[in-house]
Motif scaffolding. Structure first.
Motif, mmCIF file in Angstrom:
data_model
loop_
_atom_site.group_PDB
_atom_site.id
_atom_site.type_symbol
_atom_site.label_atom_id
_atom_site.label_comp_id
_atom_site.label_asym_id
_atom_site.label_seq_id
_atom_site.Cartn_x
_atom_site.Cartn_y
_atom_site.Cartn_z
ATOM 1 N N LEU A 102 0.770 -1.273 0.045
ATOM 2 C CA LEU A 102 0.006 -0.199 0.044
ATOM 3 C C LEU A 102 0.809 1.081 0.268
ATOM 4 N N PHE A 103 0.597 1.952 -1.147
ATOM 5 C CA PHE A 103 1.619 3.354 -0.928
ATOM 6 C C PHE A 103 0.694 4.634 -0.566
ATOM 7 N N VAL A 104 0.864 5.197 0.510
ATOM 8 C CA VAL A 104 0.338 6.335 0.878
ATOM 9 C C VAL A 104 1.071 7.431 1.013
ATOM 10 N N GLN A 130 -2.752 -0.034 11.817
ATOM 11 C CA GLN A 130 -2.275 -1.365 12.785
ATOM 12 C C GLN A 130 -3.011 -2.466 12.268
ATOM 13 N N SER A 131 -4.280 -2.683 11.821
ATOM 14 C CA SER A 131 -4.568 -4.041 11.319
ATOM 15 C C SER A 131 -3.894 -4.445 10.167
ATOM 16 N N LEU A 132 -3.654 -3.224 9.110
ATOM 17 C CA LEU A 132 -2.984 -3.813 8.019
ATOM 18 C C LEU A 132 -1.499 -4.365 8.488
ATOM 19 N N LEU A 133 -0.955 -3.567 9.025
ATOM 20 C CA LEU A 133 0.402 -3.874 9.285
ATOM 21 C C LEU A 133 0.736 -5.371 10.269
ATOM 22 N N GLU A 134 -0.212 -5.364 11.179
ATOM 23 C CA GLU A 134 -0.327 -6.667 11.761
ATOM 24 C C GLU A 134 -0.496 -7.937 10.884
ATOM 25 N N ALA A 135 -1.302 -7.709 9.589
ATOM 26 C CA ALA A 135 -1.589 -8.717 8.952
ATOM 27 C C ALA A 135 -0.319 -9.247 8.010
ATOM 28 N N GLY A 136 0.366 -7.974 7.892
ATOM 29 C CA GLY A 136 1.590 -8.129 6.804
ATOM 30 C C GLY A 136 1.609 -7.588 5.662
ATOM 31 N N VAL A 137 0.571 -6.396 5.711
ATOM 32 C CA VAL A 137 0.458 -5.652 4.503
ATOM 33 C C VAL A 137 1.866 -4.467 4.566
ATOM 34 N N VAL A 138 2.428 -4.399 3.641
ATOM 35 C CA VAL A 138 3.600 -3.650 3.437
ATOM 36 C C VAL A 138 3.259 -1.973 3.025
ATOM 37 N N VAL A 139 3.089 -1.270 4.241
ATOM 38 C CA VAL A 139 2.769 0.102 4.173
ATOM 39 C C VAL A 139 3.982 1.112 3.582
ATOM 40 N N HIS A 140 3.896 1.573 2.701
ATOM 41 C CA HIS A 140 5.092 2.610 2.188
ATOM 42 C C HIS A 140 4.393 4.035 2.301
ATOM 43 N N LEU A 141 5.249 4.867 2.911
ATOM 44 C CA LEU A 141 4.964 6.375 3.307
ATOM 45 C C LEU A 141 5.883 7.234 2.225
ATOM 46 N N TYR A 142 4.913 7.751 1.154
ATOM 47 C CA TYR A 142 5.575 8.614 0.397
ATOM 48 C C TYR A 142 5.717 10.076 0.842
ATOM 49 N N PRO A 143 6.670 10.698 0.961
ATOM 50 C CA PRO A 143 7.425 11.810 1.617
ATOM 51 C C PRO A 143 6.399 13.096 1.152
ATOM 52 N N ALA A 144 6.001 13.935 2.276
ATOM 53 C CA ALA A 144 5.419 15.340 2.210
ATOM 54 C C ALA A 144 6.313 15.870 1.192
ATOM 55 N N PRO A 145 5.878 16.962 0.813
ATOM 56 C CA PRO A 145 4.262 17.496 0.777
ATOM 57 C C PRO A 145 3.459 16.840 -0.305
ATOM 58 N N THR A 146 4.040 15.815 -1.116
ATOM 59 C CA THR A 146 3.382 15.306 -2.343
ATOM 60 C C THR A 146 2.179 14.281 -1.608
ATOM 61 N N VAL A 147 1.186 14.595 -2.154
ATOM 62 C CA VAL A 147 0.053 13.773 -1.834
ATOM 63 C C VAL A 147 -0.341 12.747 -2.820
ATOM 64 N N ARG A 203 9.259 5.483 2.180
ATOM 65 C CA ARG A 203 10.047 4.709 3.336
ATOM 66 C C ARG A 203 8.882 3.732 3.863
ATOM 67 N N GLU A 204 9.490 2.590 4.167
ATOM 68 C CA GLU A 204 8.252 1.558 4.679
ATOM 69 C C GLU A 204 8.027 1.773 6.405
ATOM 70 N N LEU A 205 6.797 1.776 6.634
ATOM 71 C CA LEU A 205 6.523 1.851 7.849
ATOM 72 C C LEU A 205 6.415 0.481 8.628
ATOM 73 N N THR A 206 6.796 0.452 9.646
ATOM 74 C CA THR A 206 7.072 -0.661 10.406
ATOM 75 C C THR A 206 5.873 -0.755 11.418
ATOM 76 N N LEU A 207 5.748 -1.882 11.857
ATOM 77 C CA LEU A 207 4.670 -2.146 12.924
ATOM 78 C C LEU A 207 5.157 -1.646 14.207
ATOM 79 N N GLN A 208 6.425 -1.832 14.521
ATOM 80 C CA GLN A 208 7.092 -1.380 15.596
ATOM 81 C C GLN A 208 7.047 0.197 15.867
#
Length: 143
Positions: free
Chosen positions: A22-24, A42-59, A115-120
């Protein structure tokens, strides 16, 4: 913001061994929507979805997905009830061809910039951020 059925479909895909990324945007363009969206991480990360955070200010406002190297879905629809049932949204389903490759190339560029958001990391947020996210989630049906 996913409803419970979509959230279950995403997490169960991961449980079956499917890589779901997931890219957000790191920051949202709307305060309430951004916090409501974050309440699902939280639910997505716990399940193992890889969440990528795209740097601001880009939406990131693109709405597409690819499946393996064969299928792409792109259009104006968000993954929520309002887009599916209440507004006039349109999506294109494509099989193979340049569109799938082009979207996957876009994913690769997003991966490099994000950058990848970690559950930790997510679990270590201050209580007031978690509180705000969850309160905003209560308003999600209105957005």
């Amino acid at each position: 913001m996913p409803d419970e059925a979509l959230l279950a479909a995403i997490t169960s895909a991961v449980y079956r061994g499917v890589l779901v990324e997931l890219f957000v945007g790191e920051e949202a363009d709307q305060l309430l929507v951004g916090h409501a969206q974050r309440s699902y991480y939280q639910s997505l990360l716990e399940a193992g979805v890889v969440v990528h955070l795209y740097p601001a200010p880009t939406v990131l406002h693109g709405k597409y997905l690819t499946v393996d190297d064969r299928v792409a879905l792109i259009g104006s629809s968000n993954m929520d009830f309002r887009s599916f049932a209440l507004t006039y949204e349109i999506m294109l389903l494509a099989f193979g061809g340049d569109l799938v490759r082009d979207l996957q190339a876009n994913d690769a560029a997003y991966r490099v910039a994000s950058r990848e958001l970690t559950l930790q990391e997510w679990a270590g947020r201050p209580w007031h951020e978690r509180y705000l996210d969850n309160v905003c989630r209560l308003t999600a049906a209105l957005m």
